[in-house]
Scaffold this motif. Structure first.
Motif, short mmCIF file in Angstrom:
data_model
loop_
_atom_site.label_atom_id
_atom_site.label_comp_id
_atom_site.label_asym_id
_atom_site.label_seq_id
_atom_site.Cartn_x
_atom_site.Cartn_y
_atom_site.Cartn_z
N TYR A 36 0.85 -1.18 0.00
CA TYR A 36 0.00 0.00 0.00
C TYR A 36 0.89 1.24 0.00
CZ TYR A 36 -4.30 -2.53 1.13
OH TYR A 36 -5.41 -3.35 1.09
N GLN A 38 0.76 5.46 1.06
CA GLN A 38 0.03 6.47 1.83
C GLN A 38 0.70 7.82 1.63
OE1 GLN A 38 0.09 6.09 6.18
NE2 GLN A 38 -2.09 6.59 6.23
N LEU A 44 -4.87 5.12 2.55
CA LEU A 44 -3.99 4.11 2.00
C LEU A 44 -4.55 3.61 0.67
CD1 LEU A 44 -3.58 2.36 5.36
CD2 LEU A 44 -1.61 2.81 3.91
N PHE A 90 3.77 0.79 2.62
CA PHE A 90 3.55 -0.24 3.62
C PHE A 90 3.38 -1.60 2.95
CE2 PHE A 90 3.07 2.25 7.43
CZ PHE A 90 2.63 3.48 6.99
N LEU A 103 -5.34 -7.43 7.94
CA LEU A 103 -3.95 -7.32 7.53
C LEU A 103 -3.04 -6.97 8.70
CD1 LEU A 103 -4.47 -5.27 4.24
CD2 LEU A 103 -4.44 -7.75 4.54
N PHE A 105 0.43 -5.02 9.08
CA PHE A 105 1.27 -4.11 8.31
C PHE A 105 2.66 -4.03 8.90
CE2 PHE A 105 -1.51 -1.79 5.35
CZ PHE A 105 -2.77 -2.14 5.81
N GLY A 106 3.62 -3.72 8.03
CA GLY A 106 4.94 -3.34 8.50
C GLY A 106 4.93 -1.90 8.98
N THR A 107 6.08 -1.43 9.42
CA THR A 107 6.16 -0.08 9.97
C THR A 107 6.33 0.97 8.90
OG1 THR A 107 8.51 -0.48 10.34
CG2 THR A 107 7.04 -0.78 12.22
N TYR B 35 -9.05 0.11 11.62
CA TYR B 35 -7.63 0.00 11.94
C TYR B 35 -7.22 1.24 12.74
CZ TYR B 35 -6.77 -3.81 8.59
OH TYR B 35 -6.77 -5.01 7.93
N GLY B 40 4.63 6.74 13.07
CA GLY B 40 5.79 5.89 12.82
C GLY B 40 5.49 4.41 12.74
N GLN B 41 4.21 4.09 12.80
CA GLN B 41 3.82 2.68 12.73
C GLN B 41 2.87 2.43 11.57
OE1 GLN B 41 5.12 0.36 14.89
NE2 GLN B 41 6.33 2.09 15.62
N GLY B 42 2.76 1.17 11.19
CA GLY B 42 1.75 0.82 10.23
C GLY B 42 0.40 0.64 10.91
N PRO B 43 -0.66 0.62 10.14
CA PRO B 43 -1.99 0.41 10.73
C PRO B 43 -2.07 -0.93 11.45
CG PRO B 43 -2.16 1.20 8.46
CD PRO B 43 -0.72 0.86 8.69
N PHE B 45 -4.89 -3.74 12.96
CA PHE B 45 -6.27 -4.20 12.88
C PHE B 45 -6.96 -4.09 14.24
CE2 PHE B 45 -9.83 -6.75 11.63
CZ PHE B 45 -10.11 -7.59 12.70
N PHE B 103 -9.57 2.31 1.74
CA PHE B 103 -9.42 3.01 3.01
C PHE B 103 -9.98 4.43 2.92
CE2 PHE B 103 -6.81 0.58 5.98
CZ PHE B 103 -6.34 -0.44 5.18
N GLY B 104 -10.53 4.89 4.04
CA GLY B 104 -10.86 6.29 4.19
C GLY B 104 -9.62 7.07 4.59
#
Lengths: 115, 112
Positions: A36, A38, A44, A90, A103, A105-107, B35, B40-43, B45, B103-104
């Motif tokens: 993805y 962003q 995303l 991501f 999902l 996700f990675g950072t 989510y 600094g992080q990914g989403p 769940f 995604f929104g």
């Protein structure tokens, strides 16, 4: 438990140069793999996904990714980067639970493009 | 197709207050996901619905969090007695079955 590692927090490339963003995953079964993008203030957006079949997957905006089971990797590539590609990327892994779109996700990797 | 809509875009609240966010998915989508994304992080769940049924909740979702999707259309996410650690971007996404997830733009929550 499933997990995703994106080892590069930041990457800077020159416009027109090639790009490879790394992604390693851990998953007990055959994974669904996603990339993805962003952009600031944007939701995303899915670039590409791998479920099965051909391990080289083509996506939108000229991106592609290759699934390598032996290396547990799903690296994203683009042969020639455009300034508009600057964004955060991501990698994500999913599976049969959660309807397929639950999902992990990675950072993320922040891509900067130098003109 | 107007996309996934989330309101409000930003919410500032004081610790201990309750907040509610709304998500309007793409109209024909039967699955709706929440989510949470911190800096600094990914989403991560939180939960998902198939039509009006909440089928799964993450262990991240404490008892202070509740989500609903009445009539299988829009969804709300409520946080009671907010804490500073709840500050994050809350993302909603929807899909038709296992198809592409949309995604929104998210609701940014700041707890003071």
């Amino acid at each position: 438990a499933q997990s995703v590692t994106q080892p590069d927090i930041h990457i800077t490339v020159s416009e027109g140069a090639s790009l490879e963003l790394r992604c390693n995953y851990s998953y007990g079964a055959t994974p669904y793999l996603f990339w993805y993008v962003q952009s600031p203030g944007q939701g995303l957006q899915l670039l590409l996904k791998y479920f099965s079949g051909d391990t080289l997957v083509q996506g939108i905006k000229g991106f592609e990714a290759e699934f390598k089971r032996s290396q547990s990797s799903f690296n994203l590539r683009k042969p020639s980067v455009h300034w508009s590609d600057a964004a955060e990327y991501f990698c994500a892994v999913g599976g049969l639970t959660g309807g397929g779109n639950k999902l992990t996700f990675g950072t993320g990797t922040q891509l900067k493009v130098e003109l | 197709d107007t996309g996934v809509s989330q309101n409000p875009r930003h919410k500032i609240t004081k610790r201990g207050q309750n907040v509610t966010f709304r998500c309007d998915p793409i109209s024909e989508h039967n699955r709706l996901y929440w989510y949470r994304q911190t800096l600094g992080q990914g989403p991560e769940f939180l939960t998902y619905f198939q039509n009006e049924a909440q089928l799964e909740k993450s262990r991240l979702l404490s008892d202070r969090f509740s989500a609903e999707r009445p009539k299988g259309s829009f969804s709300t996410l409520e946080i009671q007695r907010t804490e500073q650690g709840d500050s994050a971007m809350y993302l909603c996404a929807s899909s038709w079955r296992d198809e592409k997830l949309f995604f929104g733009s998210g609701t940014q929550l700041s707890v003071l």
